[in-house]
Design a protein around this motif. Structure first.
Motif, PDB file in Angstrom:
ATOM      1  N   GLY A  76      21.546  19.777  -7.627  1.00 54.10           N
ATOM      2  CA  GLY A  76      21.584  20.191  -9.030  1.00 54.10           C
ATOM      3  C   GLY A  76      21.416  21.680  -9.265  1.00 54.10           C
ATOM      4  N   ASN A  77      21.056  22.432  -8.239  1.00 58.48           N
ATOM      5  CA  ASN A  77      20.915  23.889  -8.368  1.00 58.48           C
ATOM      6  C   ASN A  77      21.234  24.518  -7.012  1.00 58.48           C
ATOM      7  N   TYR A  78      22.440  24.240  -6.525  1.00 59.14           N
ATOM      8  CA  TYR A  78      22.806  24.565  -5.150  1.00 59.14           C
ATOM      9  C   TYR A  78      22.809  26.060  -4.823  1.00 59.14           C
ATOM     10  N   LYS A  79      22.814  26.908  -5.820  1.00 60.11           N
ATOM     11  CA  LYS A  79      22.822  28.355  -5.564  1.00 60.11           C
ATOM     12  C   LYS A  79      21.412  28.916  -5.339  1.00 60.11           C
ATOM     13  N   ASP A  80      20.387  28.118  -5.626  1.00 58.68           N
ATOM     14  CA  ASP A  80      19.000  28.578  -5.505  1.00 58.68           C
ATOM     15  C   ASP A  80      18.390  28.075  -4.202  1.00 58.68           C
ATOM     16  N   HIS A  81      18.766  28.700  -3.116  1.00 58.14           N
ATOM     17  CA  HIS A  81      18.257  28.351  -1.789  1.00 58.14           C
ATOM     18  C   HIS A  81      17.983  29.619  -0.993  1.00 58.14           C
ATOM     19  N   SER A  82      17.024  29.524  -0.070  1.00 64.43           N
ATOM     20  CA  SER A  82      16.776  30.618   0.869  1.00 64.43           C
ATOM     21  C   SER A  82      16.260  30.038   2.183  1.00 64.43           C
ATOM     22  N   LEU A  83      17.143  29.961   3.158  1.00 65.34           N
ATOM     23  CA  LEU A  83      16.755  29.486   4.481  1.00 65.34           C
ATOM     24  C   LEU A  83      15.751  30.453   5.111  1.00 65.34           C
ATOM     25  N   ALA A  84      15.925  31.740   4.898  1.00 61.36           N
ATOM     26  CA  ALA A  84      15.000  32.734   5.455  1.00 61.36           C
ATOM     27  C   ALA A  84      13.592  32.546   4.898  1.00 61.36           C
ATOM     28  N   LYS A 136      -3.294  31.940  -4.494  1.00 64.97           N
ATOM     29  CA  LYS A 136      -3.287  33.084  -3.580  1.00 64.97           C
ATOM     30  C   LYS A 136      -1.870  33.465  -3.167  1.00 64.97           C
ATOM     31  N   GLY A 137      -0.892  32.787  -3.706  1.00 64.21           N
ATOM     32  CA  GLY A 137       0.507  33.059  -3.376  1.00 64.21           C
ATOM     33  C   GLY A 137       1.332  31.826  -3.660  1.00 64.21           C
ATOM     34  N   ALA A 138       2.622  31.954  -3.408  1.00 62.33           N
ATOM     35  CA  ALA A 138       3.545  30.836  -3.619  1.00 62.33           C
ATOM     36  C   ALA A 138       4.806  31.079  -2.806  1.00 62.33           C
ATOM     37  N   ILE A 139       5.460  30.015  -2.444  1.00 63.16           N
ATOM     38  CA  ILE A 139       6.754  30.100  -1.762  1.00 63.16           C
ATOM     39  C   ILE A 139       7.799  30.390  -2.834  1.00 63.16           C
ATOM     40  N   SER A 140       8.754  31.230  -2.513  1.00 61.16           N
ATOM     41  CA  SER A 140       9.806  31.552  -3.478  1.00 61.16           C
ATOM     42  C   SER A 140      10.514  30.283  -3.927  1.00 61.16           C
ATOM     43  N   SER A 141      11.112  30.338  -5.088  1.00 59.74           N
ATOM     44  CA  SER A 141      11.851  29.182  -5.612  1.00 59.74           C
ATOM     45  C   SER A 141      12.942  28.747  -4.641  1.00 59.74           C
ATOM     46  N   ALA A 152       7.965  30.574   5.553  1.00 62.15           N
ATOM     47  CA  ALA A 152       6.841  29.747   5.106  1.00 62.15           C
ATOM     48  C   ALA A 152       6.343  28.828   6.214  1.00 62.15           C
ATOM     49  N   VAL A 153       7.253  28.140   6.902  1.00 68.97           N
ATOM     50  CA  VAL A 153       6.798  27.204   7.939  1.00 68.97           C
ATOM     51  C   VAL A 153       6.272  27.948   9.159  1.00 68.97           C
ATOM     52  N   ILE A 171       0.855  -1.177   0.000  1.00 62.71           N
ATOM     53  CA  ILE A 171       0.000   0.000   0.000  1.00 62.71           C
ATOM     54  C   ILE A 171       0.898   1.236   0.000  1.00 62.71           C
ATOM     55  N   VAL A 172       0.642   2.149  -0.945  1.00 59.44           N
ATOM     56  CA  VAL A 172       1.374   3.404  -1.039  1.00 59.44           C
ATOM     57  C   VAL A 172       0.356   4.536  -0.927  1.00 59.44           C
ATOM     58  N   ALA A 173       0.601   5.453  -0.005  1.00 61.69           N
ATOM     59  CA  ALA A 173      -0.292   6.587   0.210  1.00 61.69           C
ATOM     60  C   ALA A 173       0.411   7.881  -0.188  1.00 61.69           C
ATOM     61  N   LYS A 174      -0.370   8.781  -0.794  1.00 65.31           N
ATOM     62  CA  LYS A 174       0.142  10.102  -1.165  1.00 65.31           C
ATOM     63  C   LYS A 174      -0.658  11.144  -0.406  1.00 65.31           C
ATOM     64  N   TYR A 175       0.052  12.010   0.307  1.00 66.05           N
ATOM     65  CA  TYR A 175      -0.566  13.069   1.093  1.00 66.05           C
ATOM     66  C   TYR A 175      -0.275  14.422   0.451  1.00 66.05           C
ATOM     67  N   ASP A 176      -1.278  15.272   0.424  1.00 67.43           N
ATOM     68  CA  ASP A 176      -1.173  16.643  -0.059  1.00 67.43           C
ATOM     69  C   ASP A 176      -0.902  17.505   1.177  1.00 67.43           C
ATOM     70  N   LEU A 177       0.294  18.064   1.249  1.00 67.92           N
ATOM     71  CA  LEU A 177       0.673  18.950   2.346  1.00 67.92           C
ATOM     72  C   LEU A 177       0.648  20.364   1.787  1.00 67.92           C
ATOM     73  N   ARG A 178      -0.460  21.031   1.929  1.00 66.30           N
ATOM     74  CA  ARG A 178      -0.650  22.328   1.286  1.00 66.30           C
ATOM     75  C   ARG A 178      -0.360  23.438   2.291  1.00 66.30           C
ATOM     76  N   PHE A 179       0.609  24.278   1.965  1.00 62.90           N
ATOM     77  CA  PHE A 179       1.034  25.350   2.861  1.00 62.90           C
ATOM     78  C   PHE A 179       0.377  26.686   2.525  1.00 62.90           C
ATOM     79  N   ILE A 180       0.098  26.904   1.242  1.00 61.85           N
ATOM     80  CA  ILE A 180      -0.472  28.167   0.779  1.00 61.85           C
ATOM     81  C   ILE A 180      -1.705  27.851  -0.060  1.00 61.85           C
ATOM     82  N   THR A 181      -2.771  28.625   0.125  1.00 61.06           N
ATOM     83  CA  THR A 181      -3.977  28.427  -0.656  1.00 61.06           C
ATOM     84  C   THR A 181      -3.659  28.597  -2.140  1.00 61.06           C
ATOM     85  N   PRO A 182      -4.079  27.641  -2.957  1.00 58.35           N
ATOM     86  CA  PRO A 182      -3.797  27.719  -4.395  1.00 58.35           C
ATOM     87  C   PRO A 182      -4.245  29.051  -5.009  1.00 58.35           C
TER      88      PRO A 182
END
Length: 149
Positions: free
Chosen positions: A121-129, A44-49, A134-135, A31-42
């Motif tokens: 594969g894209n180590y320069k594209d990060h933002s800890l802040a 209505k915004g997005a987390i930065s790349s 977001a969390v 059995i494999v389960a997939k959960y939708d962990l939605r942080f932002i209302t579709p």
């Protein structure tokens, strides 16, 4: 062929939430389960790349410390949340507890795991802040548990 996420009416959901999005049984009964962990209302915004990429790295580590049977935690292309895929069905309340614990670890994190040229594969594209922002927002708003959308 149906794509579960395309069947979801994105205008009717309000984040942050956790929902069981799909359950599949493999040919040998796994059995494999997939959960939708939605942080932002579709739509209505997005987390930065960079923030999303950093969350991917941090959650890959911290969610495995909280839950057994993790196959993957994958960012949504719309950057509003993640899909958590695991063996077996886990009650939403346990997913919530594990995610909140992982979030607390993210808020304390001082570095991003595997954020280097060899492991990423894209180590320069990060933002800890941005990841922490977001969390923190999700923790402040509280995660709803959705049985059906």
């Amino acid at each position: 062929m149906k794509v579960e996420s395309f069947e979801l009416d994105h205008t009717k959901v309000k984040a942050p939430y956790i929902r069981l999005a799909a359950v599949e049984e493999g040919p040998k009964g796994d059995i494999v389960a997939k959960y939708d962990l939605r942080f932002i209302t579709p739509n209505k915004g997005a987390i930065s790349s960079g923030g999303m990429h950093t969350l991917e790295h941090l959650l890959a580590l911290f969610i495995r410390e909280e839950l057994d049977g993790i196959i993957d935690i994958s960012p949504m292309g719309c950057r509003t949340g993640f899909y958590l895929t695991k063996f077996g069905i886990t009650p939403l309340s346990e997913i919530k507890k594990a995610l909140e614990s992982a979030f607390e670890k993210i808020l304390k994190a001082e570095e991003i795991p595997a954020a280097n040229e060899v492991q990423c594969g894209n180590y320069k594209d990060h933002s800890l802040a941005d990841a922490k922002e977001a969390v923190e927002k999700v923790l402040n708003e509280g995660l709803s548990l959705l049985e059906n959308v």
